[in-house]
Design an enzyme around this catalytic site. Structure first.
Site, PDB file in Angstrom:
ATOM      1  N   LYS A  11       0.828  -1.210   0.000  1.00  0.00           N
ATOM      2  CA  LYS A  11       0.000   0.000   0.000  1.00  0.00           C
ATOM      3  C   LYS A  11       0.862   1.259   0.000  1.00  0.00           C
ATOM      4  CE  LYS A  11      -1.989   3.443   2.465  1.00  0.00           C
ATOM      5  NZ  LYS A  11      -1.366   4.350   3.450  1.00  0.00           N
ATOM      6  N   ASP A  67      -5.979   0.627   0.640  1.00  0.00           N
ATOM      7  CA  ASP A  67      -5.925   0.736   2.096  1.00  0.00           C
ATOM      8  C   ASP A  67      -7.250   0.250   2.676  1.00  0.00           C
ATOM      9  OD1 ASP A  67      -7.904   2.727   1.946  1.00  0.00           O
ATOM     10  OD2 ASP A  67      -6.371   4.189   1.451  1.00  0.00           O
TER      11      ASP A  67
END
Length: 217
Positions: A130, A148
């Site tokens: 991420k 996320d």
DNA sequence: ATCCCGAGGG
DNA sequence: CCCTCTGGAT
């Protein structure tokens, strides 16, 4: 109705296009809430943002960047010296250690410059899939789609992906969008996750995507 | 699967 | 009290 039977795939593609069109209308210039002025600052802010609100991160980074302004300076710190700056955010011991270790790796293996490739970024301690994607897009302008907690939750509720992990959701979203749309889609899904499609008590009654969303609480 | 881990909301 | 916040490492 008939289109559903004759070409369900095509109909689903139209539904997805409509979702992203509406997201664009409602969040035209969604972007990161993290404050940063250069790749180093973004690297620090992203690493700190794990399980923490961006507002909280900004409160921490203001004094931190004044005291530790560069990767070189960060590499010379000891984790224990850094901890007071990070005390007010979660996971602060790990984050302090990762910041120092990653900065030392950047100095030693990347000539002091934050790497701009996914495989290099994810080698840095504290930088996973991420965070690497956020850095690629926001610091280097490369096509990337970070998944996320918001993107994961909202994408699954909207039926954009049924994947059980973030890498799978990332793959599904990328297939549904052109590379130029990846970054903006990331920010719009986050904006929606904060405004309406919240983890707890999502505001479906006021949601402009209700008609094309299969999810019911 | 579990741990890390403070602040804020309900 | 409980849950969540732009996760990652073991």
């Amino acid at each position: 109705m008939e289109q559903c039977k004759t070409s369900p795939m095509k109909n689903e593609a139209a539904r997805i296009r409509r979702i992203f069109m509406l997201l664009k209308e409602h969040y035209p210039r969604a972007r990161t809430g993290l404050r940063f002025e250069n790749p180093y600052q973004l690297f620090v802010a992203v690493l700190l943002s794990a399980q923490t609100t961006d507002e909280q991160v900004n409160r921490i980074t203001a004094p931190l960047f004044a005291a530790v302004p560069t990767v070189a300076a960060m590499a010379k710190m000891k984790a224990a010296e850094l901890e007071p700056y990070l005390k007010s955010c979660g996971l602060y011991r790990n984050k302090s250690r990762y910041l120092v270790e990653a900065s030392r790796m950047i100095m030693g293996e990347f000539g002091g410059a934050l790497p701009d490739k996914f495989e290099d970024l994810t080698r840095l301690p504290g930088i996973g899939r991420k965070s690497a994607n956020v850095i690629l897009y926001a610091a280097f302008g490369k096509p990337a789609l970070a998944v996320d907690t918001h993107v994961y939750r909202v994408s699954r509720r909207l039926g954009l992906s049924a994947a059980e992990d973030t890498a799978g959701v990332e793959s599904d979203l990328k297939k549904a969008l052109s590379p130029g749309e990846w970054g903006p889609a990331h920010h719009r899904l986050i904006a929606h996750g904060r405004a309406l499609c919240r983890a707890r008590r999502p505001d479906c009654a006021r949601c402009f995507l209700k008609s094309c969303c299969p999810w019911k609480e």
